[in-house]
Design an enzyme around this catalytic site. Structure first.
Site, PDB file in Angstrom:
ATOM      1  N   LYS A 111     -16.693 -64.856  -8.962  1.00 45.54           N
ATOM      2  CA  LYS A 111     -17.120 -65.725  -9.987  1.00 45.54           C
ATOM      3  C   LYS A 111     -16.594 -67.382  -9.225  1.00 45.54           C
ATOM      4  O   LYS A 111     -17.416 -68.138  -9.301  1.00 45.54           O
ATOM      5  CB  LYS A 111     -15.910 -65.692 -11.151  1.00 45.54           C
ATOM      6  N   GLN A 169      -9.109 -63.127 -16.771  1.00 49.30           N
ATOM      7  CA  GLN A 169      -9.511 -61.965 -16.298  1.00 49.30           C
ATOM      8  C   GLN A 169      -8.932 -60.760 -16.870  1.00 49.30           C
ATOM      9  O   GLN A 169      -7.598 -60.590 -16.926  1.00 49.30           O
ATOM     10  CB  GLN A 169      -9.291 -61.931 -14.697  1.00 49.30           C
ATOM     11  N   ASP A 224     -16.044 -67.295 -22.089  1.00 46.22           N
ATOM     12  CA  ASP A 224     -16.223 -65.788 -21.858  1.00 46.22           C
ATOM     13  C   ASP A 224     -16.711 -65.352 -23.489  1.00 46.22           C
ATOM     14  O   ASP A 224     -17.271 -64.210 -23.282  1.00 46.22           O
ATOM     15  CB  ASP A 224     -15.017 -65.093 -21.595  1.00 46.22           C
TER      16      ASP A 224
END
Ligand code: NAP
Length: 295
Positions: A54, A98, A121
């Site tokens: 990322k 994450q 997200d």
């Protein structure tokens, strides 16, 4: 029939080519550079690889990334505190934690602490709820990537019979809702579904996100179906494969995504897209063009 291979890398590259222009324009108009904060808790090697991918993708298009590697021993309260700091940091337009998180951390509370307007997200309850009622600020990256892939291939969604195999909160369920919102007729299957094939055989579009290699065999797929393989599985010999018997199903489908090189590159691309859009929204808010969510 031999399926057309849907090239996720090419689609992702085409989308990513537009991002530097959007970023430049933000910088010229408002002196803003989109910023993404990524929090990695603990030392799970797979998570570390996802985070470094990322960060690399951000660097390549001009998004500033901030990585916070936090020890497994971090307390729940400390982690929430870090997120609140990032919510209040003007340099940051996206906050991503994450997953998975260590067991002593309440994932739901962590996701709920991320500001909705920085939830790139798309896992905050507000954004998830918006998939049902409308009004989502950011869509979750993997299903959003699948929708973009279908759109870029000019594959119609409206009125199609869609079967989603996998019902997780991050892929299967939001995928089903996003396709329903585009007027598909959607069925969701999961590990307890009896006779999976009786559902999959009906699909005009079959999306598979179960994490089981070779789950979908040619006899389970309708001739001419579009098959989207979200699965990523590492075999004992080191090969990465999806959930679909690619060789067999490609002889029956009209279009199919490979693994790797299908959905995977689109997921990271949608994260970049959401982060840039977040910076664009905040810049517009600063000049009074819209009001940020009060959540
Ligand atoms: P997950 O949380 O483990 O969920 C898997 C889902 O598949 C569950 O709903 C499970 O059913 C269902 N399932 C498992 N075995 C099944 C079977 N034999 N038949 C039918 N359904 C079955 O996984 P996830 O996070 O959604 O990820 C799914 C796969 O996508 C994984 O391989 C993951 O690595 C991959 N992935 C790829 C990307 C990408 O960018 N390409 C992004 C995210 C995930 P139950 O609910 O009944 O347990």
């Amino acid at each position: 029939m031999t399926a057309r291979i849907i090239d996720g890398r090419a689609c992702a590259a085409q989308l990513r080519a537009e991002y530097p222009t959007r970023i430049r324009s933000l910088h010229e108009q408002a002196g803003v550079t989109p910023g993404l904060a990524v929090l990695l808790v603990g030392d799970d090697p797979a998570s570390a690889v996802y985070v470094s991918n990322k960060v690399r993708a951000c660097d390549a298009v001009g998004i500033r990334s901030f990585t916070f590697c936090l020890p497994t021993t971090i307390t729940h309260a400390e982690l929430l505190g870090r997120i609140v700091e990032l919510n209040n940091d003007d340099r940051i337009h996206g906050v991503l934690v994450q997953l998975p998180l260590p067991p002593h951390i309440d994932m739901r509370e962590v996701l709920a602490t991320i500001a909705v307007d920085k939830d790139v997200d798309g896992f905050h309850l507000y954004n998830v709820g918006g998939l049902v009622t409308g009004g989502t600020v950011f869509s979750p990256c993997t299903p959003y990537g699948v929708v973009k892939l279908l759109e870029s291939e000019a594959i119609p969604i409206e009125g199609q019979n869609v079967v989603v195999v996998g019902a997780s909160n991050i892929v299967g369920k939001p995928m089903a809702l996003m396709l329903m919102a585009r007027n598909a007729t959607v069925a969701i299957c999961h590990a307890k579904t009896r006779d999976l094939a009786q559902f999959t055989i009906l699909a005009d579009i079959l999306v598979v996100a179960a994490g089981v290699p070779n789950l979908i065999l040619p006899q389970m797929v309708k001739t001419g179906a579009v098959v989207i393989d979200v699965g990523i599985n590492r075999l004992p010999d080191g090969r990465i494969v999806g959930d679909v018997d690619f060789e067999g199903v490609a002889k029956k489908a009209s279009a199919i995504t490979p693994v790797p090189g299908g959905v995977g590159p689109m997921t990271v691309t949608m994260l970049l897209d959401n982060t840039i859009r977040s910076a664009e929204r905040m810049t517009a808010a600063a000049v009074g063009l819209w009001r940020p969510s009060s959540l």
